[in-house]
Design a protein around this motif. Structure first.
Motif, short mmCIF file in Angstrom:
data_model
loop_
_atom_site.label_atom_id
_atom_site.label_comp_id
_atom_site.label_asym_id
_atom_site.label_seq_id
_atom_site.Cartn_x
_atom_site.Cartn_y
_atom_site.Cartn_z
N ILE A 1 30.23 94.90 2.22
CA ILE A 1 29.28 94.51 3.28
C ILE A 1 28.18 95.57 3.42
O ILE A 1 27.02 95.23 3.65
CB ILE A 1 30.01 94.29 4.61
CG1 ILE A 1 31.14 93.26 4.43
CG2 ILE A 1 29.04 93.84 5.68
CD1 ILE A 1 30.68 91.91 3.90
N GLU A 2 28.54 96.83 3.26
CA GLU A 2 27.54 97.90 3.36
C GLU A 2 26.47 97.75 2.28
O GLU A 2 25.27 97.84 2.55
CB GLU A 2 28.22 99.26 3.24
CG GLU A 2 27.23 100.43 3.35
CD GLU A 2 27.90 101.78 3.16
OE1 GLU A 2 27.16 102.80 3.21
OE2 GLU A 2 29.13 101.83 2.95
N ASN B 1 24.35 94.60 2.99
CA ASN B 1 23.39 94.83 4.07
C ASN B 1 22.24 95.72 3.63
O ASN B 1 21.09 95.51 4.05
CB ASN B 1 24.11 95.44 5.27
CG ASN B 1 24.76 94.40 6.17
OD1 ASN B 1 24.21 93.33 6.38
ND2 ASN B 1 25.94 94.71 6.69
N ARG C 1 33.50 86.63 2.57
CA ARG C 1 33.23 87.77 3.46
C ARG C 1 31.74 87.93 3.70
O ARG C 1 31.32 88.22 4.84
CB ARG C 1 33.80 89.05 2.85
CG ARG C 1 35.33 89.14 2.87
CD ARG C 1 35.79 90.52 2.43
NE ARG C 1 35.32 91.53 3.38
CZ ARG C 1 35.06 92.80 3.04
NH1 ARG C 1 35.19 93.19 1.77
NH2 ARG C 1 34.65 93.67 3.95
N GLU D 1 30.61 85.06 6.05
CA GLU D 1 31.12 85.27 7.41
C GLU D 1 30.41 86.42 8.11
O GLU D 1 30.44 86.51 9.35
CB GLU D 1 32.63 85.51 7.36
CG GLU D 1 33.43 84.26 7.00
CD GLU D 1 34.92 84.51 6.90
OE1 GLU D 1 35.32 85.71 6.89
OE2 GLU D 1 35.68 83.53 6.84
N SER D 2 29.78 87.31 7.33
CA SER D 2 29.02 88.42 7.91
C SER D 2 27.55 88.04 8.11
O SER D 2 26.73 88.90 8.42
CB SER D 2 29.12 89.65 6.99
OG SER D 2 30.45 90.10 6.88
#
Length: 378
Positions: free
Chosen positions: A154-155, A158, A203, A206-207
């Motif tokens: 996720i990092e 993003n 994932r 969902e983020s």
């Protein structure tokens, strides 16, 4: 005129593609994946040829995969517009990617670290460009990639999405499938590959992050996948030619291998029962991918001039321009005259093809051979 007669007109050693087998291999995977309603994105790193690509890709916008920026540039120059550069990006290659994008090529890059993501974002901001980017997912510990449940996923996503790069999706490759030794293991590898990619994609979604592409693939898993739910595309490369490694893990039979090195007998050592050929490691490569398999094929299996396997014969050793053929089943070495042409089936089609500038291509009722020039360089 037979193919074997055509081949005698060419000085050895050289690469030969049996077009009948090639076409059959290409069609078989295309039809299998069509049943799963997923896109096939052929990996062109094996064929590495404009002339060859036209037999894999339906049109210029067909999805394809490349392993070098040079491949991307050459295929783009020939009109192909839908590419993934499926090797982790080095920042110094980004200007070449930018040129491709500016020329209308839909090319995605691949990365698996925050450092790479920051480099891509910095370049995008400096050049006022959005580079489509895929996140490499580690599905089996084979090489690189992010674990699907790693917080860094996720990092990294993003960093790209908020920084101005185009987050296009995820990509994984089940490289450990090359070590499988049963149908059950291959099916499990295919499912592990699919599941890792789908978990990572879920994932991201969902983020609140985009993930339109869920890309999986290797030749073994493409052939043994039972479930491709959640996958948008499958990549495979060596399925076009096949090789002895693929035969060794049960993906094909040796008779399906479309690529061979045509060589000439240049001598004998009667005391050692050796046959010498003019194909050494400069034409066969030094790849010994079958040595850990149940059947070690040394440097390749030996076929007659018609492409029929001669039982018991293998290339047991290579020097730069010499190959040594011997029997490996205890039988007596057959009498094969100096000057006779033979064909050697390769352990690893990609490695063997890389030793040559191009392929001679033909099928049984073809009067003259075609020639497919290979792309070389990075």
């Amino acid at each position: 005129m037979s193919i074997s007669t055509c081949l005698t007109k060419i000085d050895t050693p050289f690469l030969f593609v049996d077009k009948t087998k090639f076409d059959r291999n290409v069609l078989a995977l295309r039809e299998k994946l069509a049943m799963h309603d997923v896109v096939l994105r052929p990996h062109l790193k094996t064929v590495k040829s404009i002339a060859g690509a036209k037999h894999l890709l339906v049109d210029f916008d067909s999805p394809a995969t490349v392993s070098t920026v040079k491949e991307a540039e050459v295929f783009a120059g020939a009109g192909y517009t839908n590419l993934i550069y499926a090797v982790g990006i080095a920042p110094q290659k980004l200007p070449r990617i930018q040129t491709l994008l500016n020329n209308g090529i839909n090319i995605s890059i691949l990365l698996d670290s925050v450092a790479q993501a920051k480099a891509v974002v910095a370049f995008c901001q400096a050049q006022h460009i959005n580079i489509p980017t895929l996140l490499e997912i580690d599905c089996d510990g084979h090489r690189g990639g992010i674990q699907p449940d790693d917080a860094q996923l996720i990092e990294i996503a993003n960093t790209l999405h908020q920084g101005g790069a185009e987050l296009r999706g995820v990509l994984t490759h089940a490289g450990e499938s090359y070590d499988c030794s049963s149908e059950q293991a291959l099916i499990a590898a295919a499912e592990g590959e699919r599941l890792a990619a789908v978990i990572a994609a879920t994932r991201l979604i969902e983020s609140g992050l985009p993930c339109p592409v869920v890309s999986v693939g290797s030749t073994p898993t493409a052939h043994f996948a039972k479930n491709l739910a959640g996958v948008t595309e499958v990549r495979a490369g060596v399925y076009t030619f096949f090789d002895l490694v693929m035969a060794g893990i049960g993906v094909c039979q040796p008779e399906d291998i479309a690529l061979s090195v045509v060589t000439s007998v240049i001598g004998h050592n009667e005391k050692k029962e050796w046959l010498f050929i003019d194909a050494g490691w400069m034409s066969l490569s030094q790849d010994r991918g079958t040595r850990t398999q149940r059947k070690d094929c040394d440097y390749g299996l030996v076929c007659d001039s018609n492409g029929d396997i001669i039982p018991g014969l293998q290339v047991i050793g290579t020097n730069q321009e010499h190959g040594i053929i011997a029997t490996v089943d205890g039988s007596k070495l057959p009498t094969i005259a100096v000057g006779t042409q033979l064909r050697i089936l390769p352990n690893h089609a990609c490695a063997t093809a890389a030793m040559h500038a191009g392929y001679y291509v033909g099928h049984s009722d073809q009067i003259e051979l075609d020639y497919w020039q290979r792309i070389q360089g990075w």
